[in-house]
Scaffold this motif. Structure first.
Motif, PDB file in Angstrom:
ATOM      1  N   PHE A  37      36.557  50.310  58.341  1.00 57.58           N
ATOM      2  CA  PHE A  37      35.743  49.992  57.169  1.00 57.58           C
ATOM      3  C   PHE A  37      35.903  48.518  56.831  1.00 57.58           C
ATOM      4  O   PHE A  37      37.009  47.987  56.823  1.00 57.58           O
ATOM      5  N   ARG A  38      34.795  47.855  56.588  1.00 65.08           N
ATOM      6  CA  ARG A  38      34.818  46.442  56.212  1.00 65.08           C
ATOM      7  C   ARG A  38      34.158  46.285  54.840  1.00 65.08           C
ATOM      8  O   ARG A  38      32.943  46.297  54.718  1.00 65.08           O
ATOM      9  N   PRO A  39      34.944  46.151  53.784  1.00 61.02           N
ATOM     10  CA  PRO A  39      34.362  46.013  52.444  1.00 61.02           C
ATOM     11  C   PRO A  39      33.708  44.643  52.261  1.00 61.02           C
ATOM     12  O   PRO A  39      34.033  43.686  52.957  1.00 61.02           O
ATOM     13  N   LYS A  40      32.784  44.582  51.323  1.00 61.38           N
ATOM     14  CA  LYS A  40      32.131  43.309  51.015  1.00 61.38           C
ATOM     15  C   LYS A  40      33.082  42.377  50.277  1.00 61.38           C
ATOM     16  O   LYS A  40      32.935  41.168  50.337  1.00 61.38           O
ATOM     17  N   ARG A  41      34.061  42.952  49.591  1.00 60.55           N
ATOM     18  CA  ARG A  41      35.024  42.167  48.839  1.00 60.55           C
ATOM     19  C   ARG A  41      36.433  42.552  49.256  1.00 60.55           C
ATOM     20  O   ARG A  41      36.665  43.603  49.840  1.00 60.55           O
ATOM     21  N   THR A  42      37.387  41.721  48.946  1.00 59.62           N
ATOM     22  CA  THR A  42      38.782  41.954  49.282  1.00 59.62           C
ATOM     23  C   THR A  42      39.343  43.129  48.496  1.00 59.62           C
ATOM     24  O   THR A  42      39.118  43.239  47.284  1.00 59.62           O
ATOM     25  N   LEU A  43      40.038  44.014  49.185  1.00 51.02           N
ATOM     26  CA  LEU A  43      40.726  45.127  48.533  1.00 51.02           C
ATOM     27  C   LEU A  43      42.223  44.810  48.521  1.00 51.02           C
ATOM     28  O   LEU A  43      42.771  44.349  49.509  1.00 51.02           O
ATOM     29  N   GLN A  44      42.871  45.073  47.403  1.00 49.76           N
ATOM     30  CA  GLN A  44      44.310  44.893  47.303  1.00 49.76           C
ATOM     31  C   GLN A  44      44.919  46.229  46.907  1.00 49.76           C
ATOM     32  O   GLN A  44      44.461  46.866  45.968  1.00 49.76           O
ATOM     33  N   PHE A  45      45.927  46.652  47.649  1.00 40.71           N
ATOM     34  CA  PHE A  45      46.617  47.909  47.360  1.00 40.71           C
ATOM     35  C   PHE A  45      47.980  47.579  46.783  1.00 40.71           C
ATOM     36  O   PHE A  45      48.764  46.850  47.375  1.00 40.71           O
ATOM     37  N   VAL A  46      48.258  48.142  45.616  1.00 34.50           N
ATOM     38  CA  VAL A  46      49.516  47.896  44.933  1.00 34.50           C
ATOM     39  C   VAL A  46      50.140  49.243  44.604  1.00 34.50           C
ATOM     40  O   VAL A  46      49.500  50.121  44.062  1.00 34.50           O
ATOM     41  N   ALA A  47      51.392  49.403  45.016  1.00 28.25           N
ATOM     42  CA  ALA A  47      52.078  50.676  44.716  1.00 28.25           C
ATOM     43  C   ALA A  47      53.469  50.369  44.199  1.00 28.25           C
ATOM     44  O   ALA A  47      54.011  49.321  44.376  1.00 28.25           O
TER      45      ALA A  47
END
Length: 55
Positions: free
Chosen positions: A45-55
């Motif tokens: 999957f290539r999103p149009k915007r940056t995804l950031q995952f925080v846990a």
């Protein structure tokens, strides 16, 4: 508030017997975020915007 000698049903015991309420929630939340990230990476999957995952 829990009565003396009884833990609330939502608490998790640590190795030394102390209560750690919320520990199970934290672990399952991190596992869910990790699984979402794994599925996104495997699917290419290539999103149009940056995804950031925080846990």
């Amino acid at each position: 508030m829990a009565r003396r000698g009884r833990r609330p049903p939502y608490s998790v015991s640590t190795a030394n017997g102390t209560a750690a309420p919320g520990a199970d929630d934290d672990a399952s939340g991190v596992a869910a975020v990790s699984e979402m990230l794994r599925v996104i990476l495997v699917s290419s999957f290539r999103p149009k915007r940056t995804l950031q995952f925080v846990a």
